[in-house]
Motif scaffolding. Structure first.
Motif, PDB file in Angstrom:
ATOM      1  N   LEU A  21       0.840  -1.213   0.000  1.00  0.00           N
ATOM      2  CA  LEU A  21       0.000   0.000   0.000  1.00  0.00           C
ATOM      3  C   LEU A  21       0.866   1.251   0.000  1.00  0.00           C
ATOM      4  N   ARG A  22       1.847   1.273   0.902  1.00  0.00           N
ATOM      5  CA  ARG A  22       2.713   2.450   1.038  1.00  0.00           C
ATOM      6  C   ARG A  22       3.535   2.670  -0.235  1.00  0.00           C
ATOM      7  N   THR A  23       4.122   1.576  -0.746  1.00  0.00           N
ATOM      8  CA  THR A  23       4.973   1.687  -1.935  1.00  0.00           C
ATOM      9  C   THR A  23       4.168   2.138  -3.147  1.00  0.00           C
ATOM     10  N   ASN A  24       2.996   1.545  -3.337  1.00  0.00           N
ATOM     11  CA  ASN A  24       2.134   1.927  -4.468  1.00  0.00           C
ATOM     12  C   ASN A  24       1.724   3.391  -4.373  1.00  0.00           C
ATOM     13  N   TYR A  25       1.431   3.825  -3.141  1.00  0.00           N
ATOM     14  CA  TYR A  25       1.017   5.215  -2.943  1.00  0.00           C
ATOM     15  C   TYR A  25       2.149   6.168  -3.339  1.00  0.00           C
ATOM     16  N   ILE A  26       3.348   5.899  -2.833  1.00  0.00           N
ATOM     17  CA  ILE A  26       4.508   6.753  -3.141  1.00  0.00           C
ATOM     18  C   ILE A  26       4.780   6.747  -4.649  1.00  0.00           C
ATOM     19  N   ASP A  27       4.773   5.552  -5.235  1.00  0.00           N
ATOM     20  CA  ASP A  27       5.057   5.414  -6.669  1.00  0.00           C
ATOM     21  C   ASP A  27       4.014   6.139  -7.523  1.00  0.00           C
ATOM     22  N   SER A  28       2.768   6.131  -7.061  1.00  0.00           N
ATOM     23  CA  SER A  28       1.699   6.802  -7.825  1.00  0.00           C
ATOM     24  C   SER A  28       1.858   8.319  -7.812  1.00  0.00           C
ATOM     25  N   LYS A  29       2.523   8.841  -6.785  1.00  0.00           N
ATOM     26  CA  LYS A  29       2.704  10.294  -6.663  1.00  0.00           C
ATOM     27  C   LYS A  29       3.983  10.783  -7.343  1.00  0.00           C
ATOM     28  N   VAL A  30       5.023   9.940  -7.369  1.00  0.00           N
ATOM     29  CA  VAL A  30       6.327  10.433  -7.854  1.00  0.00           C
ATOM     30  C   VAL A  30       6.958   9.599  -8.973  1.00  0.00           C
ATOM     31  N   SER A  31       6.435   8.412  -9.253  1.00  0.00           N
ATOM     32  CA  SER A  31       7.055   7.487 -10.215  1.00  0.00           C
ATOM     33  C   SER A  31       8.514   7.241  -9.815  1.00  0.00           C
ATOM     34  N   LEU A  32       8.725   6.226  -8.995  1.00  0.00           N
ATOM     35  CA  LEU A  32      10.011   5.980  -8.342  1.00  0.00           C
ATOM     36  C   LEU A  32      11.164   5.662  -9.296  1.00  0.00           C
ATOM     37  N   ALA A  33      10.876   5.096 -10.448  1.00  0.00           N
ATOM     38  CA  ALA A  33      11.944   4.700 -11.380  1.00  0.00           C
ATOM     39  C   ALA A  33      12.856   5.876 -11.709  1.00  0.00           C
ATOM     40  N   GLY A  34      14.151   5.683 -11.459  1.00  0.00           N
ATOM     41  CA  GLY A  34      15.132   6.718 -11.768  1.00  0.00           C
ATOM     42  C   GLY A  34      15.294   7.791 -10.710  1.00  0.00           C
ATOM     43  N   LYS A  35      14.485   7.733  -9.659  1.00  0.00           N
ATOM     44  CA  LYS A  35      14.565   8.755  -8.602  1.00  0.00           C
ATOM     45  C   LYS A  35      15.629   8.380  -7.565  1.00  0.00           C
ATOM     46  N   LYS A  36      16.227   9.414  -6.985  1.00  0.00           N
ATOM     47  CA  LYS A  36      17.175   9.229  -5.885  1.00  0.00           C
ATOM     48  C   LYS A  36      16.394   9.395  -4.581  1.00  0.00           C
ATOM     49  N   VAL A  37      16.372   8.332  -3.775  1.00  0.00           N
ATOM     50  CA  VAL A  37      15.490   8.285  -2.606  1.00  0.00           C
ATOM     51  C   VAL A  37      16.294   7.997  -1.342  1.00  0.00           C
ATOM     52  N   ILE A  38      15.915   8.635  -0.234  1.00  0.00           N
ATOM     53  CA  ILE A  38      16.471   8.266   1.072  1.00  0.00           C
ATOM     54  C   ILE A  38      15.325   7.864   1.997  1.00  0.00           C
ATOM     55  N   ASP A  39      15.506   6.712   2.646  1.00  0.00           N
ATOM     56  CA  ASP A  39      14.504   6.143   3.547  1.00  0.00           C
ATOM     57  C   ASP A  39      14.999   6.327   4.985  1.00  0.00           C
ATOM     58  N   ILE A  40      14.362   7.256   5.701  1.00  0.00           N
ATOM     59  CA  ILE A  40      14.773   7.598   7.075  1.00  0.00           C
ATOM     60  C   ILE A  40      14.118   6.627   8.059  1.00  0.00           C
ATOM     61  N   GLY A  41      14.939   5.977   8.890  1.00  0.00           N
ATOM     62  CA  GLY A  41      14.397   4.980   9.816  1.00  0.00           C
ATOM     63  C   GLY A  41      14.009   3.721   9.065  1.00  0.00           C
ATOM     64  N   CYS A  42      14.944   3.226   8.249  1.00  0.00           N
ATOM     65  CA  CYS A  42      14.645   2.136   7.308  1.00  0.00           C
ATOM     66  C   CYS A  42      14.520   0.772   7.970  1.00  0.00           C
ATOM     67  N   GLY A  43      15.025   0.638   9.209  1.00  0.00           N
ATOM     68  CA  GLY A  43      14.955  -0.655   9.878  1.00  0.00           C
ATOM     69  C   GLY A  43      15.613  -1.745   9.060  1.00  0.00           C
ATOM     70  N   GLY A  44      14.908  -2.870   8.904  1.00  0.00           N
ATOM     71  CA  GLY A  44      15.465  -4.012   8.167  1.00  0.00           C
ATOM     72  C   GLY A  44      15.341  -3.909   6.666  1.00  0.00           C
ATOM     73  N   GLY A  45      14.798  -2.777   6.171  1.00  0.00           N
ATOM     74  CA  GLY A  45      14.834  -2.510   4.736  1.00  0.00           C
ATOM     75  C   GLY A  45      13.612  -2.917   3.932  1.00  0.00           C
ATOM     76  N   ILE A  46      12.478  -3.122   4.587  1.00  0.00           N
ATOM     77  CA  ILE A  46      11.276  -3.573   3.866  1.00  0.00           C
ATOM     78  C   ILE A  46      10.837  -2.555   2.809  1.00  0.00           C
TER      79      ILE A  46
END
Length: 233
Positions: free
Chosen positions: A36-61
């Motif tokens: 749900l979270r990934t689809n939501y983010i991808d629908s707003k920004v189109s993740l392909a080719g983007k430089k992303v930082i995940d704050i508080g990434c934990g185990g990396g899910i």
């Protein structure tokens, strides 16, 4: 810079680190909401080719899910054990993610305006000063870039659902995972964001149905878990 850390909170997740990728463990809710979270983010920004930082990434899910969509991902956390799990899991997933043990504030001082997208999900309710993390997120993102945050609302319903229900009745989470006083109301999150130079674009709830054991996004219900999409103006 490194003062905005709650060592007791880090210890909670360190103790559970080896179960991070077990989809039937205490992290099942995270695995369940991740699409749900990934689809939501991808629908707003189109993740392909983007430089992303995940704050508080934990185990990396979330980090891995975004990398699978074609983003170049950096994941940061202050827990050494979850980061070790995240790095180990890369050997299995064959993805390329840069993980680092550091705080949002420290990396923002080092890499200002370097990222197209900043994600900070299920993390703000675990730090002493969430506004400091949000300022760091705003500093990390490029002008016009996107910051996504998620947390838990603070009201009687969220106490009932997120603590009593999830931790004590349904045993979905370990007891003591959340502290009610650290929950953040949408108006507070909006205010922190505005002060950091972020403009709120959308607020959307994540609701759970205990009968169907399923989650969905619901713009009309932000009473418990919610996501906020902001843009650096």
């Amino acid at each position: 810079m490194a003062d905005n850390v709650d060592n007791e909170e880090i210890a909670k997740f360190e103790a559970l680190a080896n179960r991070w990728w077990d989809k039937e463990s205490e992290f099942k809710p995270l695995h369940d909401i991740n699409p749900l979270r990934t689809n939501y983010i991808d629908s707003k920004v189109s993740l392909a080719g983007k430089k992303v930082i995940d704050i508080g990434c934990g185990g990396g899910i979330l980090s891995e899910a975004m990398a699978q969509r074609g983003a170049t991902v950096k994941g940061i956390d202050m827990g050494e054990a979850p980061l070790n799990v995240a790095r180990l899991h890369l050997k299995e997933s064959k993805l390329s993610i840069d993980y680092e043990q550091t705080t949002a504030e420290a990396i923002a001082a080092r890499e200002p305006e370097q990222y197209d997208v900043v994600t900070c999900l299920e993390m703000l309710e675990h730090v002493p000063d969430p506004s400091s993390v949000i300022k760091a997120c705003a500093k990390l993102v490029k002008p016009g870039g996107h910051v996504f945050m998620s947390t838990i609302n603070r009201n009687p319903k969220s106490y009932l659902f997120a603590i009593i229900g999830a931790e004590y009745i349904l045993n979905m989470l370990p007891k003591g995972t959340h502290e009610y006083g650290k929950f953040i109301q949408p108006a507070e999150l909006n205010n922190y964001s505005r002060l950091a130079g972020l403009e709120t674009k959308e607020l959307i709830g994540m609701t759970y149905n205990p009968l169907t054991k399923s989650y969905k996004l619901n713009a009309k219900d932000v009473s418990v878990n919610y996501l906020m999409h902001t843009i650096k103006s």
